[in-house]
Design a protein around this motif. Structure first.
Motif, mmCIF file in Angstrom:
data_model
loop_
_atom_site.group_PDB
_atom_site.id
_atom_site.type_symbol
_atom_site.label_atom_id
_atom_site.label_comp_id
_atom_site.label_asym_id
_atom_site.label_seq_id
_atom_site.Cartn_x
_atom_site.Cartn_y
_atom_site.Cartn_z
ATOM 1 N N MET A 1 -14.384 -1.751 19.500
ATOM 2 C CA MET A 1 -12.962 -1.923 19.306
ATOM 3 C C MET A 1 -12.718 -2.965 18.203
ATOM 4 N N ILE A 2 -11.766 -2.661 17.363
ATOM 5 C CA ILE A 2 -11.360 -3.579 16.299
ATOM 6 C C ILE A 2 -10.218 -4.427 16.846
ATOM 7 N N ASP A 3 -10.372 -5.731 16.778
ATOM 8 C CA ASP A 3 -9.405 -6.680 17.322
ATOM 9 C C ASP A 3 -8.537 -7.210 16.185
ATOM 10 N N LYS A 4 -7.256 -6.826 16.177
ATOM 11 C CA LYS A 4 -6.354 -7.254 15.112
ATOM 12 C C LYS A 4 -5.139 -7.964 15.678
ATOM 13 N N ILE A 5 -4.581 -8.826 14.861
ATOM 14 C CA ILE A 5 -3.352 -9.557 15.183
ATOM 15 C C ILE A 5 -2.323 -9.163 14.130
ATOM 16 N N ALA A 6 -1.077 -8.919 14.550
ATOM 17 C CA ALA A 6 -0.049 -8.473 13.607
ATOM 18 C C ALA A 6 1.243 -9.263 13.777
ATOM 19 N N TRP A 7 1.959 -9.380 12.667
ATOM 20 C CA TRP A 7 3.252 -10.064 12.634
ATOM 21 C C TRP A 7 4.354 -9.016 12.568
ATOM 22 N N ILE A 8 5.202 -9.001 13.573
ATOM 23 C CA ILE A 8 6.348 -8.099 13.613
ATOM 24 C C ILE A 8 7.547 -8.858 13.062
ATOM 25 N N HIS A 9 8.017 -8.432 11.906
ATOM 26 C CA HIS A 9 9.175 -9.065 11.278
ATOM 27 C C HIS A 9 10.243 -7.996 11.073
ATOM 28 N N LEU A 10 11.306 -8.109 11.853
ATOM 29 C CA LEU A 10 12.402 -7.140 11.826
ATOM 30 C C LEU A 10 13.643 -7.766 11.204
ATOM 31 N N ASP A 11 14.395 -6.944 10.479
ATOM 32 C CA ASP A 11 15.653 -7.389 9.897
ATOM 33 C C ASP A 11 16.583 -6.185 9.790
ATOM 34 N N GLU A 12 17.718 -6.269 10.457
ATOM 35 C CA GLU A 12 18.730 -5.208 10.413
ATOM 36 C C GLU A 12 18.137 -3.833 10.726
ATOM 37 N N GLY A 13 17.295 -3.776 11.748
ATOM 38 C CA GLY A 13 16.734 -2.510 12.195
ATOM 39 C C GLY A 13 15.589 -1.976 11.365
ATOM 40 N N LYS A 14 15.086 -2.778 10.438
ATOM 41 C CA LYS A 14 13.940 -2.384 9.604
ATOM 42 C C LYS A 14 12.777 -3.329 9.882
ATOM 43 N N ILE A 15 11.552 -2.842 9.614
ATOM 44 C CA ILE A 15 10.351 -3.645 9.835
ATOM 45 C C ILE A 15 9.619 -3.858 8.513
ATOM 46 N N LEU A 16 9.145 -5.078 8.324
ATOM 47 C CA LEU A 16 8.366 -5.392 7.135
ATOM 48 C C LEU A 16 6.993 -4.733 7.262
ATOM 49 N N SER A 17 6.580 -4.041 6.213
ATOM 50 C CA SER A 17 5.305 -3.340 6.220
ATOM 51 C C SER A 17 4.605 -3.555 4.885
ATOM 52 N N THR A 18 3.304 -3.298 4.877
ATOM 53 C CA THR A 18 2.513 -3.515 3.672
ATOM 54 C C THR A 18 1.608 -2.316 3.399
ATOM 55 N N ARG A 19 1.244 -2.192 2.132
ATOM 56 C CA ARG A 19 0.269 -1.173 1.729
ATOM 57 C C ARG A 19 -0.782 -1.866 0.883
ATOM 58 N N SER A 20 -2.043 -1.683 1.260
ATOM 59 C CA SER A 20 -3.156 -2.277 0.510
ATOM 60 C C SER A 20 -3.479 -1.439 -0.712
ATOM 61 N N ARG A 21 -4.103 -2.069 -1.699
ATOM 62 C CA ARG A 21 -4.525 -1.355 -2.908
ATOM 63 C C ARG A 21 -5.404 -0.160 -2.540
ATOM 64 N N GLY A 22 -5.110 0.983 -3.143
ATOM 65 C CA GLY A 22 -5.913 2.176 -2.928
ATOM 66 C C GLY A 22 -5.637 2.923 -1.640
ATOM 67 N N LYS A 23 -4.707 2.453 -0.842
ATOM 68 C CA LYS A 23 -4.385 3.113 0.435
ATOM 69 C C LYS A 23 -3.081 3.895 0.299
#
Length: 130
Positions: A1-23
């Motif tokens: 199992m891969i153990d990850k921690i994530a930051w949930i940042h919501l604003d006006e019903g939207k969520i901050l998200s990211t895309r890594s290079r090449g993905k």
């Protein structure tokens, strides 16, 4: 199992998200725990590396832990994403391996990893993600 921690940042019903290079898939910001790190250690380090901002650990609130097939890994490899909300200082900016920072809605669910889809469902069902 891969153990990850994530930051949930919501604003006006939207969520901050990211895309890594090449993905071609978006991920909720965060990453893998390093040996000896607590959840908050991982959260503050990963968010500083990926978004060049400072998480305020004293404001962190556990949102939940979510499990799914790990995107891009062999069948049976799972990820556990432990999620926190927290206040921060600074403006999230793409840094390190992050190529794009964007705000997503529930309509973008098909553009994120399997574990993020489960998180999107939870946030949508609780009225936090529109």
């Amino acid at each position: 199992m891969i153990d990850k921690i994530a930051w949930i940042h919501l604003d006006e019903g939207k969520i901050l998200s990211t895309r890594s290079r090449g993905k071609d898939v978006y991920y909720i910001p965060g990453g893998k725990r390093e040996p000896g790190e607590t959840d908050l250690d991982t959260l503050t380090r990963e968010i500083a590396e990926e978004l060049a901002i400072m998480i305020l650990p004293a404001t962190a609130t556990h949102l939940g832990a979510f499990h799914a097939q790990a995107h891009g890994h062999a069948d049976g490899v799972t990820v556990r994403m432990t999620c926190y909300t927290a206040e921060h200082h600074g403006t999230p900016t793409a840094a390190s391996e992050i190529e794009e920072v964007t705000w997503l809605t529930y309509a973008d669910r098909h553009r994120v990893s399997p574990v993020d889809q489960i998180i999107f469902d939870h946030l949508h069902e609780t009225g936090q993600l529109h």
